[in-house]
Design a protein around this motif. Structure first.
Motif, short mmCIF file in Angstrom:
data_model
loop_
_atom_site.label_atom_id
_atom_site.label_comp_id
_atom_site.label_asym_id
_atom_site.label_seq_id
_atom_site.Cartn_x
_atom_site.Cartn_y
_atom_site.Cartn_z
N GLN A 56 -4.29 -39.75 -16.74
CA GLN A 56 -3.62 -39.07 -15.63
C GLN A 56 -2.19 -39.59 -15.46
O GLN A 56 -1.27 -38.81 -15.15
CB GLN A 56 -4.40 -39.26 -14.33
N ARG A 57 -2.00 -40.88 -15.65
CA ARG A 57 -0.66 -41.45 -15.52
C ARG A 57 0.26 -40.93 -16.63
O ARG A 57 1.42 -40.64 -16.37
CB ARG A 57 -0.73 -42.97 -15.54
N ILE A 58 -0.26 -40.85 -17.84
CA ILE A 58 0.54 -40.33 -18.94
C ILE A 58 0.95 -38.89 -18.64
O ILE A 58 2.14 -38.54 -18.74
CB ILE A 58 -0.23 -40.42 -20.28
N ARG A 59 -0.01 -38.06 -18.26
CA ARG A 59 0.29 -36.66 -17.94
C ARG A 59 1.27 -36.58 -16.77
O ARG A 59 2.23 -35.81 -16.80
CB ARG A 59 -0.97 -35.88 -17.61
N GLY A 60 1.03 -37.36 -15.73
CA GLY A 60 1.90 -37.34 -14.55
C GLY A 60 3.33 -37.75 -14.86
O GLY A 60 4.28 -37.11 -14.40
N LEU A 61 3.50 -38.80 -15.67
CA LEU A 61 4.85 -39.23 -16.05
C LEU A 61 5.54 -38.17 -16.92
O LEU A 61 6.73 -37.90 -16.76
CB LEU A 61 4.80 -40.57 -16.78
N ARG A 62 4.78 -37.58 -17.83
CA ARG A 62 5.34 -36.53 -18.69
C ARG A 62 5.81 -35.35 -17.83
O ARG A 62 6.94 -34.87 -17.97
CB ARG A 62 4.30 -36.06 -19.71
N GLN A 63 4.96 -34.91 -16.92
CA GLN A 63 5.30 -33.77 -16.08
C GLN A 63 6.44 -34.09 -15.12
O GLN A 63 7.30 -33.23 -14.87
CB GLN A 63 4.06 -33.29 -15.32
N SER A 112 7.41 -31.06 -21.98
CA SER A 112 6.23 -30.37 -22.49
C SER A 112 5.44 -31.34 -23.36
O SER A 112 5.92 -32.43 -23.70
CB SER A 112 6.66 -29.16 -23.33
N LEU A 113 4.24 -30.93 -23.74
CA LEU A 113 3.46 -31.73 -24.69
C LEU A 113 4.26 -31.93 -25.98
O LEU A 113 4.30 -33.02 -26.54
CB LEU A 113 2.13 -31.06 -25.00
N ASP A 114 4.91 -30.85 -26.44
CA ASP A 114 5.68 -30.93 -27.68
C ASP A 114 6.81 -31.94 -27.57
O ASP A 114 7.07 -32.71 -28.50
CB ASP A 114 6.27 -29.55 -28.04
N SER A 115 7.48 -31.95 -26.42
CA SER A 115 8.62 -32.85 -26.22
C SER A 115 8.18 -34.32 -26.26
O SER A 115 8.80 -35.14 -26.94
CB SER A 115 9.29 -32.52 -24.90
N LEU A 116 7.12 -34.67 -25.51
CA LEU A 116 6.64 -36.05 -25.52
C LEU A 116 6.06 -36.41 -26.88
O LEU A 116 6.30 -37.51 -27.39
CB LEU A 116 5.60 -36.29 -24.43
#
Length: 188
Positions: free
Chosen positions: A4-11, A16-20
């Motif tokens: 959740q932290r990874i997704r939250g920081l990315r967002q 996007s998923l592609d960017s990270l």
């Protein structure tokens, strides 16, 4: 929670998923499976993800319980004084000691019971009235007021006309001096 932290920081960064995935040299599908829990996170992946998200592994994996946030103070009792330490190991962190104290008229203060040590002390009166003995001065400090002073001046804090509750902060020198004093007649 790590996922959740990874997704939250990315967002939060608007990525996007592609960017990270490009920033950490993982495939977008691998990153998606990591975020959704369909793939185990390897330590080497965690390292590159933390770096790409400009954070630390510790921040990604820190526990989610409240033990690192909530302080459950223990009461230390001596004649005329109860103390609850409200901070965590301040001397080890280079910080201050914060404590709540309840002082009753039984506490011996004033001439013959003053202490001197390097440092500074600050206190705020939560309820009642305190009597600050500072050198030859006696200074009443009522509820809602605060006092700050050099602890190189002989001092003690007592109760005036009944119990007083204070919130106090000692710097490192003051904390060391008060922690070393187990004599109930020593000044606060």
């Amino acid at each position: 929670m790590v996922r959740q932290r990874i997704r939250g920081l990315r967002q939060a960064r608007g990525w996007s998923l592609d960017s990270l995935a490009a920033r950490c040299h993982l495939s977008p599908s691998t990153l998606s499976r990591i975020e959704t829990g369909h793939r185990r996170i390897d330590l080497d992946q965690l390292v590159v993800l933390a770096r790409a998200l400009d954070t630390t592994i510790d921040q990604l994996v820190e526990p989610v319980d409240d033990a690192d946030v909530i302080i459950r103070p223990m009461r230390h009792q001596e004649p005329g004084l109860a103390t609850w330490v409200l901070s965590r190991e301040p001397a080890q962190r280079g910080g201050n000691l914060v404590a709540k104290m309840r002082i009753t008229p039984e506490r011996r203060t004033g001439p013959g019971h003053l202490s001197v040590h390097p440092g500074r002390e600050w206190f705020f009166v939560l309820s009642g009235s305190a009597l600050l003995h500072l050198g030859a001065r006696q200074i009443p400090v009522g509820a809602g007021n605060a006092a700050e002073f050099s602890t190189m001046i002989p001092h003690s804090i007592g109760a005036l006309n009944g119990p007083v509750e204070i919130l106090t902060i000692f710097d490192q020198d003051g904390e060391r001096a008060h922690a070393q004093s187990s004599d109930p007649s020593a000044g606060v």
